[in-house]
Design an enzyme around this catalytic site. Structure first.
Site, PDB file in Angstrom:
ATOM      1  N   HIS A   1      -2.918 -38.227  10.119  1.00 43.53           N
ATOM      2  CA  HIS A   1      -1.702 -38.986  10.401  1.00 43.53           C
ATOM      3  C   HIS A   1      -0.621 -38.095  11.012  1.00 43.53           C
ATOM      4  O   HIS A   1       0.555 -38.454  11.012  1.00 43.53           O
ATOM      5  CB  HIS A   1      -1.199 -39.655   9.121  1.00 43.53           C
ATOM      6  CG  HIS A   1      -2.145 -40.707   8.616  1.00 43.53           C
ATOM      7  ND1 HIS A   1      -2.041 -42.029   8.959  1.00 43.53           N
ATOM      8  CD2 HIS A   1      -3.241 -40.609   7.821  1.00 43.53           C
ATOM      9  CE1 HIS A   1      -3.011 -42.721   8.388  1.00 43.53           C
ATOM     10  NE2 HIS A   1      -3.761 -41.873   7.693  1.00 43.53           N
TER      11      HIS A   1
ATOM     12  N   LYS B   1       0.828  -1.205   0.000  1.00 43.39           N
ATOM     13  CA  LYS B   1       0.000   0.000   0.000  1.00 43.39           C
ATOM     14  C   LYS B   1       0.861   1.252   0.000  1.00 43.39           C
ATOM     15  O   LYS B   1       0.647   2.176  -0.777  1.00 43.39           O
ATOM     16  CB  LYS B   1      -0.945  -0.011   1.202  1.00 43.39           C
ATOM     17  CG  LYS B   1      -1.899   1.182   1.247  1.00 43.39           C
ATOM     18  CD  LYS B   1      -2.783   1.158   2.492  1.00 43.39           C
ATOM     19  CE  LYS B   1      -3.751   0.005   2.465  1.00 43.39           C
ATOM     20  NZ  LYS B   1      -4.719   0.065   3.608  1.00 43.39           N
TER      21      LYS B   1
ATOM     22  N   GLU C   1      -4.470 -12.028  13.900  1.00 42.63           N
ATOM     23  CA  GLU C   1      -4.055 -10.630  13.787  1.00 42.63           C
ATOM     24  C   GLU C   1      -5.217  -9.709  14.121  1.00 42.63           C
ATOM     25  O   GLU C   1      -5.014  -8.610  14.652  1.00 42.63           O
ATOM     26  CB  GLU C   1      -3.520 -10.334  12.381  1.00 42.63           C
ATOM     27  CG  GLU C   1      -2.842  -8.969  12.268  1.00 42.63           C
ATOM     28  CD  GLU C   1      -2.052  -8.803  10.985  1.00 42.63           C
ATOM     29  OE1 GLU C   1      -0.850  -9.123  10.983  1.00 42.63           O
ATOM     30  OE2 GLU C   1      -2.647  -8.371   9.977  1.00 42.63           O
TER      31      GLU C   1
ATOM     32  N   GLY D   1      -5.255  -5.238   5.234  1.00 44.47           N
ATOM     33  CA  GLY D   1      -4.568  -6.171   4.339  1.00 44.47           C
ATOM     34  C   GLY D   1      -5.137  -7.570   4.376  1.00 44.47           C
ATOM     35  O   GLY D   1      -5.281  -8.225   3.338  1.00 44.47           O
ATOM     36  N   ARG D   2      -5.511  -8.045   5.562  1.00 41.04           N
ATOM     37  CA  ARG D   2      -6.003  -9.422   5.677  1.00 41.04           C
ATOM     38  C   ARG D   2      -7.428  -9.569   5.153  1.00 41.04           C
ATOM     39  O   ARG D   2      -7.972 -10.668   5.129  1.00 41.04           O
ATOM     40  CB  ARG D   2      -5.903  -9.883   7.128  1.00 41.04           C
ATOM     41  CG  ARG D   2      -6.604  -8.997   8.136  1.00 41.04           C
ATOM     42  CD  ARG D   2      -6.170  -9.355   9.551  1.00 41.04           C
ATOM     43  NE  ARG D   2      -6.705  -8.465  10.577  1.00 41.04           N
ATOM     44  CZ  ARG D   2      -6.185  -7.299  10.911  1.00 41.04           C
ATOM     45  NH1 ARG D   2      -5.109  -6.846  10.270  1.00 41.04           N
ATOM     46  NH2 ARG D   2      -6.718  -6.564  11.869  1.00 41.04           N
TER      47      ARG D   2
ATOM     48  N   LYS E   1       9.112  -4.723  13.976  1.00 42.83           N
ATOM     49  CA  LYS E   1       9.579  -4.100  12.731  1.00 42.83           C
ATOM     50  C   LYS E   1      10.460  -2.893  13.026  1.00 42.83           C
ATOM     51  O   LYS E   1      11.482  -2.669  12.367  1.00 42.83           O
ATOM     52  CB  LYS E   1       8.375  -3.697  11.875  1.00 42.83           C
ATOM     53  CG  LYS E   1       7.604  -4.872  11.313  1.00 42.83           C
ATOM     54  CD  LYS E   1       6.271  -4.466  10.724  1.00 42.83           C
ATOM     55  CE  LYS E   1       6.387  -3.578   9.522  1.00 42.83           C
ATOM     56  NZ  LYS E   1       5.070  -3.316   8.885  1.00 42.83           N
TER      57      LYS E   1
ATOM     58  N   GLU F   1      10.042  -5.809   3.951  1.00 37.06           N
ATOM     59  CA  GLU F   1      10.263  -7.110   3.323  1.00 37.06           C
ATOM     60  C   GLU F   1       9.905  -7.076   1.842  1.00 37.06           C
ATOM     61  O   GLU F   1      10.642  -7.589   0.984  1.00 37.06           O
ATOM     62  CB  GLU F   1       9.428  -8.185   4.035  1.00 37.06           C
ATOM     63  CG  GLU F   1       9.758  -8.376   5.500  1.00 37.06           C
ATOM     64  CD  GLU F   1       8.882  -7.536   6.409  1.00 37.06           C
ATOM     65  OE1 GLU F   1       8.754  -7.897   7.587  1.00 37.06           O
ATOM     66  OE2 GLU F   1       8.325  -6.515   5.940  1.00 37.06           O
TER      67      GLU F   1
END
Length: 541
Positions: A384, A205, A353, A267-268, A504, A211
Protein backbone atom coordinates in the site's frame (compact mmCIF):
# COMPACT_ATOMS: atom_id res chain seq x y z
CA UNK A 1 40.17 -10.38 -10.68
CA UNK A 2 41.42 -9.87 -14.24
CA UNK A 3 38.75 -8.03 -16.22
CA UNK A 4 40.60 -8.67 -19.47
CA UNK A 5 40.36 -12.43 -18.94
CA UNK A 6 36.68 -12.18 -18.04
CA UNK A 7 35.69 -9.79 -20.84
CA UNK A 8 34.69 -12.52 -23.35
CA UNK A 9 32.23 -13.83 -20.76
CA UNK A 10 30.76 -10.37 -20.22
CA UNK A 11 30.42 -9.97 -23.98
CA UNK A 12 28.77 -13.36 -24.32
CA UNK A 13 26.23 -12.43 -21.64
CA UNK A 14 25.48 -9.15 -23.40
CA UNK A 15 25.01 -10.91 -26.73
CA UNK A 16 22.82 -13.60 -25.21
CA UNK A 17 20.60 -11.03 -23.54
CA UNK A 18 20.21 -9.10 -26.78
CA UNK A 19 19.39 -12.21 -28.79
CA UNK A 20 16.82 -13.69 -26.40
CA UNK A 21 13.45 -12.44 -25.24
CA UNK A 22 12.73 -13.55 -21.69
CA UNK A 23 8.97 -13.57 -21.35
CA UNK A 24 7.92 -15.33 -18.17
CA UNK A 25 4.53 -16.33 -19.54
CA UNK A 26 6.20 -18.05 -22.46
CA UNK A 27 8.91 -19.61 -20.31
CA UNK A 28 6.43 -21.21 -17.90
CA UNK A 29 4.13 -22.35 -20.72
CA UNK A 30 7.01 -24.02 -22.53
CA UNK A 31 8.46 -25.72 -19.44
CA UNK A 32 6.04 -27.22 -16.87
CA UNK A 33 9.06 -28.19 -14.75
CA UNK A 34 10.54 -24.68 -14.66
CA UNK A 35 9.72 -24.10 -10.99
CA UNK A 36 11.31 -27.41 -10.03
CA UNK A 37 14.45 -26.82 -12.09
CA UNK A 38 15.04 -23.33 -10.76
CA UNK A 39 14.32 -23.97 -7.07
CA UNK A 40 17.29 -24.54 -4.77
CA UNK A 41 17.88 -25.30 -1.09
CA UNK A 42 20.50 -24.13 1.36
CA UNK A 43 20.03 -25.28 4.93
CA UNK A 44 16.41 -24.60 5.83
CA UNK A 45 15.99 -22.05 3.05
CA UNK A 46 14.03 -22.85 -0.10
CA UNK A 47 14.89 -20.37 -2.86
CA UNK A 48 12.67 -20.22 -5.95
CA UNK A 49 14.43 -18.40 -8.80
CA UNK A 50 12.00 -19.51 -11.50
CA UNK A 51 10.35 -16.09 -11.80
CA UNK A 52 13.58 -14.43 -12.87
CA UNK A 53 14.35 -13.31 -16.42
CA UNK A 54 16.68 -16.23 -17.01
CA UNK A 55 16.99 -19.60 -18.65
CA UNK A 56 19.61 -22.33 -18.51
CA UNK A 57 21.69 -20.37 -20.99
CA UNK A 58 21.82 -17.34 -18.70
CA UNK A 59 22.81 -19.37 -15.64
CA UNK A 60 25.43 -21.32 -17.56
CA UNK A 61 27.01 -18.11 -18.78
CA UNK A 62 26.82 -16.47 -15.34
CA UNK A 63 28.56 -19.45 -13.76
CA UNK A 64 31.20 -19.28 -16.49
CA UNK A 65 31.70 -15.60 -15.64
CA UNK A 66 32.13 -16.53 -11.99
CA UNK A 67 34.72 -19.12 -12.91
CA UNK A 68 36.57 -16.66 -15.13
CA UNK A 69 36.63 -14.21 -12.22
CA UNK A 70 38.15 -16.94 -9.98
CA UNK A 71 35.12 -16.83 -7.71
CA UNK A 72 35.75 -20.20 -6.08
CA UNK A 73 39.37 -19.23 -5.44
CA UNK A 74 38.20 -15.95 -3.89
CA UNK A 75 35.84 -17.86 -1.61
CA UNK A 76 38.67 -20.16 -0.56
CA UNK A 77 40.93 -17.17 0.09
CA UNK A 78 38.39 -15.60 2.41
CA UNK A 79 37.92 -18.77 4.44
CA UNK A 80 41.69 -19.27 4.48
CA UNK A 81 42.20 -15.87 6.13
CA UNK A 82 44.11 -14.25 3.28
CA UNK A 83 44.26 -10.42 3.48
CA UNK A 84 41.63 -9.88 0.80
CA UNK A 85 40.84 -6.43 2.24
CA UNK A 86 43.78 -5.11 0.28
CA UNK A 87 43.47 -1.39 1.04
CA UNK A 88 43.82 -2.09 4.76
CA UNK A 89 45.90 -5.29 4.42
CA UNK A 90 43.45 -7.27 6.54
CA UNK A 91 41.86 -10.66 6.49
CA UNK A 92 38.07 -10.79 6.09
CA UNK A 93 37.05 -13.53 8.46
CA UNK A 94 33.57 -12.89 9.82
CA UNK A 95 32.97 -16.59 9.14
CA UNK A 96 35.32 -17.29 12.07
CA UNK A 97 32.86 -15.57 14.43
CA UNK A 98 30.62 -18.62 14.23
CA UNK A 99 33.40 -21.18 14.53
CA UNK A 100 32.87 -24.21 16.73
CA UNK A 101 35.55 -25.64 19.00
CA UNK A 102 37.77 -27.75 16.79
CA UNK A 103 37.37 -25.52 13.72
CA UNK A 104 40.43 -23.77 12.34
CA UNK A 105 40.52 -20.23 11.01
CA UNK A 106 43.90 -18.54 10.73
CA UNK A 107 44.95 -14.90 10.49
CA UNK A 108 48.65 -14.34 9.79
CA UNK A 109 49.20 -18.00 10.53
CA UNK A 110 47.56 -17.85 13.97
CA UNK A 111 44.37 -19.79 14.68
CA UNK A 112 41.80 -17.30 16.02
CA UNK A 113 39.10 -19.79 17.03
CA UNK A 114 40.22 -19.97 20.66
CA UNK A 115 39.97 -16.17 20.96
CA UNK A 116 36.54 -16.16 19.35
CA UNK A 117 35.23 -18.85 21.68
CA UNK A 118 36.80 -17.10 24.68
CA UNK A 119 34.85 -13.92 23.95
CA UNK A 120 31.64 -15.92 23.45
CA UNK A 121 32.24 -17.60 26.80
CA UNK A 122 32.72 -14.22 28.50
CA UNK A 123 29.56 -12.94 26.81
CA UNK A 124 27.63 -15.99 28.00
CA UNK A 125 28.81 -15.53 31.58
CA UNK A 126 27.92 -11.84 31.62
CA UNK A 127 24.57 -12.18 29.88
CA UNK A 128 23.59 -15.02 32.22
CA UNK A 129 24.37 -12.81 35.23
CA UNK A 130 22.25 -9.99 33.86
CA UNK A 131 19.36 -12.26 32.88
CA UNK A 132 19.36 -14.07 36.23
CA UNK A 133 19.52 -10.88 38.27
CA UNK A 134 23.01 -11.54 39.62
CA UNK A 135 24.48 -8.41 38.04
CA UNK A 136 23.28 -5.53 40.18
CA UNK A 137 23.37 -1.80 39.61
CA UNK A 138 25.04 0.73 41.89
CA UNK A 139 22.13 0.80 44.32
CA UNK A 140 21.60 -2.96 44.36
CA UNK A 141 18.80 -3.14 41.79
CA UNK A 142 18.75 -5.79 39.09
CA UNK A 143 18.98 -4.65 35.49
CA UNK A 144 15.66 -4.18 33.70
CA UNK A 145 16.73 -2.01 30.76
CA UNK A 146 19.75 -2.39 28.48
CA UNK A 147 20.64 0.51 26.18
CA UNK A 148 23.03 -0.23 23.32
CA UNK A 149 24.90 2.83 22.06
CA UNK A 150 26.61 2.36 18.71
CA UNK A 151 26.21 3.31 15.08
CA UNK A 152 26.35 1.58 11.71
CA UNK A 153 27.19 -2.08 12.11
CA UNK A 154 27.29 -1.65 15.88
CA UNK A 155 23.60 -0.77 15.77
CA UNK A 156 21.87 -2.02 12.63
CA UNK A 157 22.73 -5.70 13.09
CA UNK A 158 21.83 -6.22 16.75
CA UNK A 159 18.81 -3.91 16.48
CA UNK A 160 17.49 -5.83 13.46
CA UNK A 161 18.03 -9.19 15.14
CA UNK A 162 16.44 -8.01 18.40
CA UNK A 163 13.27 -7.14 16.48
CA UNK A 164 13.39 -10.32 14.41
CA UNK A 165 13.75 -12.62 17.43
CA UNK A 166 10.98 -11.02 19.47
CA UNK A 167 9.59 -14.41 20.47
CA UNK A 168 12.88 -15.50 22.00
CA UNK A 169 13.46 -12.44 24.19
CA UNK A 170 13.34 -12.42 27.96
CA UNK A 171 10.20 -10.65 29.22
CA UNK A 172 12.21 -9.29 32.15
CA UNK A 173 14.66 -7.14 30.17
CA UNK A 174 13.93 -4.37 27.69
CA UNK A 175 16.73 -3.67 25.19
CA UNK A 176 16.85 -0.30 23.43
CA UNK A 177 19.17 1.00 20.72
CA UNK A 178 20.64 4.48 20.29
CA UNK A 179 22.67 5.43 17.22
CA UNK A 180 21.76 8.87 15.89
CA UNK A 181 23.74 11.79 17.32
CA UNK A 182 20.48 13.75 17.16
CA UNK A 183 19.72 14.19 20.90
CA UNK A 184 16.13 13.23 20.20
CA UNK A 185 17.19 9.60 19.77
CA UNK A 186 18.90 9.27 23.14
CA UNK A 187 16.20 11.22 24.96
CA UNK A 188 13.44 9.11 23.44
CA UNK A 189 15.18 5.83 24.25
CA UNK A 190 15.85 6.85 27.85
CA UNK A 191 12.24 7.89 28.42
CA UNK A 192 10.80 5.90 31.29
CA UNK A 193 14.05 4.09 32.05
CA UNK A 194 15.00 3.68 35.71
CA UNK A 195 18.65 4.75 36.07
CA UNK A 196 19.09 2.37 39.00
CA UNK A 197 18.11 -0.54 36.74
CA UNK A 198 19.69 0.54 33.43
CA UNK A 199 22.80 -0.92 31.84
CA UNK A 200 24.56 0.78 28.91
CA UNK A 201 26.55 -1.16 26.31
CA UNK A 202 28.94 1.18 24.47
CA UNK A 203 29.92 -0.40 21.15
CA UNK A 204 32.90 1.23 19.46
CA UNK A 205 35.98 -0.65 18.33
CA UNK A 206 38.29 2.33 18.88
CA UNK A 207 36.15 3.99 21.57
CA UNK A 208 36.56 7.20 19.61
CA UNK A 209 33.61 7.06 17.17
CA UNK A 210 32.23 10.61 17.28
CA UNK A 211 28.50 9.84 17.32
CA UNK A 212 28.81 6.90 19.69
CA UNK A 213 31.04 8.62 22.21
CA UNK A 214 28.93 11.79 22.16
CA UNK A 215 25.88 9.71 23.06
CA UNK A 216 27.91 7.72 25.59
CA UNK A 217 29.00 10.87 27.42
CA UNK A 218 25.44 12.16 27.44
CA UNK A 219 24.24 8.83 28.84
CA UNK A 220 26.93 8.99 31.49
CA UNK A 221 25.76 12.47 32.54
CA UNK A 222 22.14 11.26 32.59
CA UNK A 223 23.06 8.41 34.93
CA UNK A 224 25.31 10.40 37.27
CA UNK A 225 22.78 13.24 37.55
CA UNK A 226 20.23 10.74 38.81
CA UNK A 227 22.50 8.66 41.03
CA UNK A 228 24.05 11.46 43.05
CA UNK A 229 27.15 12.00 40.92
CA UNK A 230 29.10 9.04 42.31
CA UNK A 231 31.59 8.13 39.54
CA UNK A 232 31.91 4.59 40.92
CA UNK A 233 28.38 3.96 39.61
CA UNK A 234 29.76 3.92 36.05
CA UNK A 235 31.41 0.55 36.51
CA UNK A 236 28.07 -1.01 37.45
CA UNK A 237 26.01 0.55 34.69
CA UNK A 238 28.36 0.63 31.68
CA UNK A 239 30.16 -2.10 29.77
CA UNK A 240 32.09 -1.78 26.51
CA UNK A 241 32.47 -3.63 23.25
CA UNK A 242 35.84 -2.32 22.13
CA UNK A 243 39.52 -3.00 21.67
CA UNK A 244 40.78 0.18 23.34
CA UNK A 245 41.21 -0.78 26.99
CA UNK A 246 42.85 2.52 27.92
CA UNK A 247 39.99 4.66 26.61
CA UNK A 248 37.45 2.30 28.16
CA UNK A 249 39.11 2.63 31.57
CA UNK A 250 39.38 6.41 31.21
CA UNK A 251 35.62 6.51 30.63
CA UNK A 252 35.11 4.73 33.95
CA UNK A 253 34.32 1.23 32.68
CA UNK A 254 36.12 -1.67 34.29
CA UNK A 255 38.26 -3.22 31.49
CA UNK A 256 37.21 -6.60 32.87
CA UNK A 257 33.81 -5.72 31.42
CA UNK A 258 35.19 -4.96 27.97
CA UNK A 259 34.30 -7.48 25.27
CA UNK A 260 36.72 -7.47 22.38
CA UNK A 261 36.59 -8.11 18.65
CA UNK A 262 39.13 -7.87 15.87
CA UNK A 263 40.18 -5.75 12.92
CA UNK A 264 39.47 -8.68 10.57
CA UNK A 265 35.76 -8.16 11.27
CA UNK A 266 33.97 -5.33 9.49
CA UNK A 267 31.26 -3.59 11.49
CA UNK A 268 28.48 -4.57 9.09
CA UNK A 269 29.53 -8.22 9.47
CA UNK A 270 29.83 -8.18 13.23
CA UNK A 271 26.55 -8.66 15.09
CA UNK A 272 27.42 -12.34 15.66
CA UNK A 273 30.48 -11.13 17.60
CA UNK A 274 30.61 -9.18 20.87
CA UNK A 275 28.61 -6.51 19.04
CA UNK A 276 25.72 -8.91 19.63
CA UNK A 277 26.06 -8.70 23.44
CA UNK A 278 22.72 -6.87 23.91
CA UNK A 279 21.08 -9.47 21.68
CA UNK A 280 22.54 -12.29 23.76
CA UNK A 281 21.26 -10.61 26.92
CA UNK A 282 17.83 -10.45 25.33
CA UNK A 283 17.53 -13.96 23.86
CA UNK A 284 20.00 -15.91 25.98
CA UNK A 285 23.27 -17.60 25.11
CA UNK A 286 21.69 -20.84 23.90
CA UNK A 287 19.49 -19.07 21.36
CA UNK A 288 22.51 -16.99 20.31
CA UNK A 289 24.44 -20.22 19.68
CA UNK A 290 21.50 -21.51 17.63
CA UNK A 291 21.81 -18.38 15.51
CA UNK A 292 25.54 -18.98 15.06
CA UNK A 293 24.74 -22.53 13.98
CA UNK A 294 22.47 -21.09 11.30
CA UNK A 295 25.30 -18.89 10.04
CA UNK A 296 27.57 -21.96 9.92
CA UNK A 297 25.02 -23.92 7.90
CA UNK A 298 25.14 -21.40 5.05
CA UNK A 299 28.90 -20.91 5.43
CA UNK A 300 29.41 -24.62 4.76
CA UNK A 301 27.04 -24.53 1.81
CA UNK A 302 28.80 -21.51 0.33
CA UNK A 303 32.26 -22.95 0.85
CA UNK A 304 31.64 -26.42 -0.57
CA UNK A 305 28.76 -26.33 -3.08
CA UNK A 306 29.53 -26.04 -6.81
CA UNK A 307 28.60 -22.67 -8.27
CA UNK A 308 25.71 -24.01 -10.34
CA UNK A 309 23.91 -25.08 -7.11
CA UNK A 310 25.46 -22.58 -4.71
CA UNK A 311 22.55 -20.40 -3.59
CA UNK A 312 24.47 -17.30 -2.39
CA UNK A 313 26.60 -17.48 -5.53
CA UNK A 314 23.53 -17.75 -7.77
CA UNK A 315 21.86 -14.79 -6.04
CA UNK A 316 25.03 -12.74 -6.43
CA UNK A 317 25.38 -13.67 -10.09
CA UNK A 318 21.73 -12.76 -10.68
CA UNK A 319 22.44 -9.39 -9.10
CA UNK A 320 25.27 -8.88 -11.60
CA UNK A 321 22.95 -9.97 -14.45
CA UNK A 322 20.39 -7.31 -13.57
CA UNK A 323 22.84 -4.54 -12.67
CA UNK A 324 25.25 -4.90 -15.56
CA UNK A 325 23.56 -6.78 -18.38
CA UNK A 326 19.83 -6.04 -18.15
CA UNK A 327 20.32 -2.58 -16.63
CA UNK A 328 18.22 -2.47 -13.46
CA UNK A 329 19.95 -0.19 -10.89
CA UNK A 330 17.79 -0.94 -7.82
CA UNK A 331 16.57 -3.99 -6.01
CA UNK A 332 14.01 -4.48 -3.24
CA UNK A 333 13.94 -6.78 -0.22
CA UNK A 334 10.36 -7.49 0.85
CA UNK A 335 10.04 -9.65 3.97
CA UNK A 336 6.51 -10.89 4.63
CA UNK A 337 7.21 -10.78 8.34
CA UNK A 338 6.69 -7.77 10.57
CA UNK A 339 9.46 -9.05 12.82
CA UNK A 340 11.87 -8.58 9.90
CA UNK A 341 10.83 -4.97 9.33
CA UNK A 342 14.41 -3.77 9.99
CA UNK A 343 15.95 -6.37 7.66
CA UNK A 344 15.93 -4.14 4.53
CA UNK A 345 17.70 -1.35 6.44
CA UNK A 346 20.29 -3.84 7.68
CA UNK A 347 20.86 -5.09 4.12
CA UNK A 348 21.21 -1.53 2.85
CA UNK A 349 24.39 -1.14 4.85
CA UNK A 350 25.61 -4.67 4.16
CA UNK A 351 25.26 -4.25 0.40
CA UNK A 352 25.68 -0.54 -0.30
CA UNK A 353 28.58 0.11 2.08
CA UNK A 354 30.32 -3.02 0.81
CA UNK A 355 29.84 -2.63 -2.93
CA UNK A 356 29.22 1.08 -3.43
CA UNK A 357 32.68 1.39 -5.01
CA UNK A 358 33.95 2.99 -8.21
CA UNK A 359 37.51 1.63 -8.42
CA UNK A 360 38.86 -1.88 -8.75
CA UNK A 361 41.33 -3.61 -6.49
CA UNK A 362 44.22 -2.11 -8.48
CA UNK A 363 42.79 1.44 -8.17
CA UNK A 364 41.62 1.69 -11.78
CA UNK A 365 38.07 2.72 -12.61
CA UNK A 366 35.43 0.01 -12.66
CA UNK A 367 34.31 -0.33 -16.29
CA UNK A 368 30.63 -0.77 -15.38
CA UNK A 369 28.12 -0.26 -12.60
CA UNK A 370 28.57 -1.75 -9.13
CA UNK A 371 26.39 -1.90 -6.03
CA UNK A 372 22.64 -1.58 -6.57
CA UNK A 373 20.41 0.72 -4.59
CA UNK A 374 18.82 -1.53 -1.95
CA UNK A 375 15.48 -0.72 -0.36
CA UNK A 376 12.34 -2.37 0.92
CA UNK A 377 9.65 -2.68 3.54
CA UNK A 378 7.76 -5.43 5.29
CA UNK A 379 4.74 -6.83 3.46
CA UNK A 380 1.87 -6.15 3.40
CA UNK A 381 2.64 -2.51 4.32
CA UNK A 382 4.75 -2.05 1.22
CA UNK A 383 1.87 -3.16 -0.99
CA UNK A 384 0.00 0.00 0.00
CA UNK A 385 3.04 2.23 -0.42
CA UNK A 386 5.29 1.48 -3.41
CA UNK A 387 4.05 -1.70 -5.08
CA UNK A 388 2.18 0.49 -7.58
CA UNK A 389 5.58 1.39 -9.01
CA UNK A 390 6.72 -2.23 -8.92
CA UNK A 391 3.71 -3.36 -10.95
CA UNK A 392 3.08 -0.51 -13.38
CA UNK A 393 6.00 1.91 -13.11
CA UNK A 394 8.53 2.54 -15.84
CA UNK A 395 11.38 1.09 -13.76
CA UNK A 396 11.77 -2.65 -13.32
CA UNK A 397 12.87 -3.53 -9.78
CA UNK A 398 14.03 -7.10 -9.13
CA UNK A 399 12.89 -8.14 -5.66
CA UNK A 400 13.32 -10.81 -3.00
CA UNK A 401 10.12 -11.87 -1.24
CA UNK A 402 10.83 -13.63 2.07
CA UNK A 403 8.22 -15.66 3.94
CA UNK A 404 7.76 -18.36 6.54
CA UNK A 405 5.68 -21.51 6.37
CA UNK A 406 4.72 -21.25 10.04
CA UNK A 407 3.83 -18.18 12.07
CA UNK A 408 5.32 -17.32 15.43
CA UNK A 409 2.01 -15.66 16.32
CA UNK A 410 -1.15 -17.73 15.92
CA UNK A 411 -4.21 -15.63 15.19
CA UNK A 412 -6.28 -18.08 13.22
CA UNK A 413 -6.08 -17.54 9.48
CA UNK A 414 -4.09 -14.28 9.48
CA UNK A 415 -0.85 -16.02 8.53
CA UNK A 416 -2.68 -17.62 5.60
CA UNK A 417 -3.69 -14.14 4.47
CA UNK A 418 -0.13 -12.88 4.79
CA UNK A 419 1.31 -15.74 2.76
CA UNK A 420 -1.49 -15.48 0.20
CA UNK A 421 -0.35 -11.92 -0.40
CA UNK A 422 3.28 -13.01 -0.83
CA UNK A 423 2.36 -15.71 -3.35
CA UNK A 424 -0.07 -13.40 -5.16
CA UNK A 425 2.46 -10.58 -5.48
CA UNK A 426 5.07 -12.94 -6.88
CA UNK A 427 2.56 -14.22 -9.44
CA UNK A 428 1.22 -10.78 -10.35
CA UNK A 429 4.67 -9.28 -10.78
CA UNK A 430 5.75 -12.16 -12.99
CA UNK A 431 2.73 -12.54 -15.24
CA UNK A 432 0.80 -9.27 -14.98
CA UNK A 433 -2.49 -8.90 -16.84
CA UNK A 434 -2.73 -8.31 -20.57
CA UNK A 435 -4.97 -5.79 -22.28
CA UNK A 436 -6.94 -8.70 -23.76
CA UNK A 437 -7.52 -10.17 -20.31
CA UNK A 438 -8.59 -6.81 -18.94
CA UNK A 439 -11.00 -6.29 -21.83
CA UNK A 440 -12.43 -9.78 -21.46
CA UNK A 441 -13.30 -8.92 -17.85
CA UNK A 442 -15.67 -6.22 -19.11
CA UNK A 443 -13.51 -3.16 -18.43
CA UNK A 444 -14.45 -0.19 -20.63
CA UNK A 445 -11.97 0.45 -23.46
CA UNK A 446 -10.79 3.82 -22.17
CA UNK A 447 -9.74 2.21 -18.87
CA UNK A 448 -7.98 -0.81 -20.35
CA UNK A 449 -4.51 0.87 -20.49
CA UNK A 450 -4.84 1.87 -16.85
CA UNK A 451 -5.80 -1.64 -15.76
CA UNK A 452 -3.12 -3.48 -17.75
CA UNK A 453 -0.09 -4.91 -15.95
CA UNK A 454 3.02 -5.62 -18.06
CA UNK A 455 4.35 -8.38 -15.79
CA UNK A 456 7.84 -9.75 -16.38
CA UNK A 457 8.92 -8.17 -13.09
CA UNK A 458 11.47 -10.60 -11.61
CA UNK A 459 11.36 -11.95 -8.06
CA UNK A 460 13.06 -14.50 -5.86
CA UNK A 461 10.83 -16.21 -3.32
CA UNK A 462 12.74 -17.31 -0.23
CA UNK A 463 10.84 -19.56 2.19
CA UNK A 464 11.86 -20.99 5.54
CA UNK A 465 9.94 -23.13 8.03
CA UNK A 466 9.77 -20.48 10.77
CA UNK A 467 11.63 -17.37 11.91
CA UNK A 468 13.96 -18.87 14.51
CA UNK A 469 17.45 -17.85 15.64
CA UNK A 470 18.96 -20.48 13.34
CA UNK A 471 16.91 -19.33 10.35
CA UNK A 472 17.82 -15.70 10.98
CA UNK A 473 21.50 -16.67 10.96
CA UNK A 474 20.97 -18.51 7.70
CA UNK A 475 19.26 -15.52 6.08
CA UNK A 476 21.98 -13.10 7.14
CA UNK A 477 24.79 -15.41 5.98
CA UNK A 478 22.97 -15.89 2.66
CA UNK A 479 23.10 -12.15 1.99
CA UNK A 480 26.62 -11.72 3.38
CA UNK A 481 27.90 -14.21 0.84
CA UNK A 482 25.73 -12.83 -1.97
CA UNK A 483 27.38 -9.42 -1.43
CA UNK A 484 30.80 -11.08 -1.41
CA UNK A 485 30.08 -12.76 -4.75
CA UNK A 486 29.05 -9.51 -6.42
CA UNK A 487 32.14 -7.70 -5.17
CA UNK A 488 34.34 -10.52 -6.44
CA UNK A 489 32.76 -10.37 -9.90
CA UNK A 490 33.18 -6.59 -10.05
CA UNK A 491 36.78 -6.85 -8.84
CA UNK A 492 36.30 -4.37 -6.01
CA UNK A 493 37.17 -4.39 -2.32
CA UNK A 494 33.88 -5.05 -0.54
CA UNK A 495 35.46 -4.69 2.89
CA UNK A 496 36.63 -1.10 3.24
CA UNK A 497 34.43 1.98 3.53
CA UNK A 498 36.52 5.03 2.77
CA UNK A 499 33.42 6.76 1.48
CA UNK A 500 32.28 7.18 5.07
CA UNK A 501 35.38 9.13 6.05
CA UNK A 502 35.35 12.42 4.13
CA UNK A 503 32.09 13.70 5.62
CA UNK A 504 33.25 12.70 9.11
CA UNK A 505 36.52 14.64 8.71
CA UNK A 506 34.69 17.74 7.52
CA UNK A 507 32.14 17.42 10.32
CA UNK A 508 34.96 17.43 12.89
CA UNK A 509 36.23 20.69 11.42
CA UNK A 510 32.81 22.28 11.27
CA UNK A 511 31.89 21.37 14.85
CA UNK A 512 34.87 23.45 16.01
CA UNK A 513 33.76 26.33 13.80
CA UNK A 514 30.23 26.18 15.22
CA UNK A 515 31.67 26.63 18.70
CA UNK A 516 34.09 29.44 17.85
CA UNK A 517 33.15 33.11 18.17
CA UNK A 518 34.60 34.23 14.83
CA UNK A 519 35.85 31.22 12.90
CA UNK A 520 37.83 31.66 9.72
CA UNK A 521 35.47 29.84 7.36
CA UNK A 522 37.17 28.44 4.27
CA UNK A 523 34.43 26.29 2.80
CA UNK A 524 32.49 26.96 -0.38
CA UNK A 525 30.06 29.91 -0.31
CA UNK A 526 27.02 27.67 0.28
CA UNK A 527 28.54 25.84 3.26
CA UNK A 528 29.88 29.09 4.75
CA UNK A 529 26.42 30.66 4.49
CA UNK A 530 24.75 27.64 6.11
CA UNK A 531 27.20 27.76 9.02
CA UNK A 532 26.70 31.50 9.49
CA UNK A 533 22.92 31.13 9.40
CA UNK A 534 23.03 28.42 12.06
CA UNK A 535 25.38 30.43 14.29
CA UNK A 536 23.24 33.55 13.93
CA UNK A 537 20.17 31.64 15.04
CA UNK A 538 22.00 30.23 18.05
CA UNK A 539 23.07 33.74 19.08
CA UNK A 540 19.40 34.79 19.18
CA UNK A 541 18.40 31.95 21.50
Amino acid sequence: MDFDLAEPHWEELRDYQEQNRFDLREQFAADPQRAVRFTYTAGDLIVDLSKHLIDEGVLTRLVALGEACSLEQRIAAMFRGDPINTTENRAVLHVALRAQPGDTFKVDGVDVVADVRSVLTAMRSFSDRVRQGDWLGHTGNRIRTVVNIGIGGSDLGPAMAYEALRHYRSPDIDVRFVSNVDPAHLVAQLAGADPEATLFVIASKTFTTLETMTNARAAKSWLLDRLGGDESAIAKHFVAVSTNATAVADFGIDPANMFGFWDWVGGRYSFDSAIGLPLMIAIGADAFEDMLDGFRTIDRHFRSTPLERNVPALLGLLGVWYRNIVGHPTYAVLPYSQDLHRFPAYLQQLDMESNGKRVRLDGSAVPGDTGPIVWGEAGTNGQHAFYQLLHQGTSVVPADLIGFLEANDDLGEQHDLLMANLFAQSEALAFGKTAAEVGAAGVSPELIPHRTFPGNRPTSVILAPKLTPSVLGQLVALYEHKVFVQGAIWGINSFDQWGVELGKVLASQIIEELGAEQPDLSHDSSTNALIERYKAHKRRL
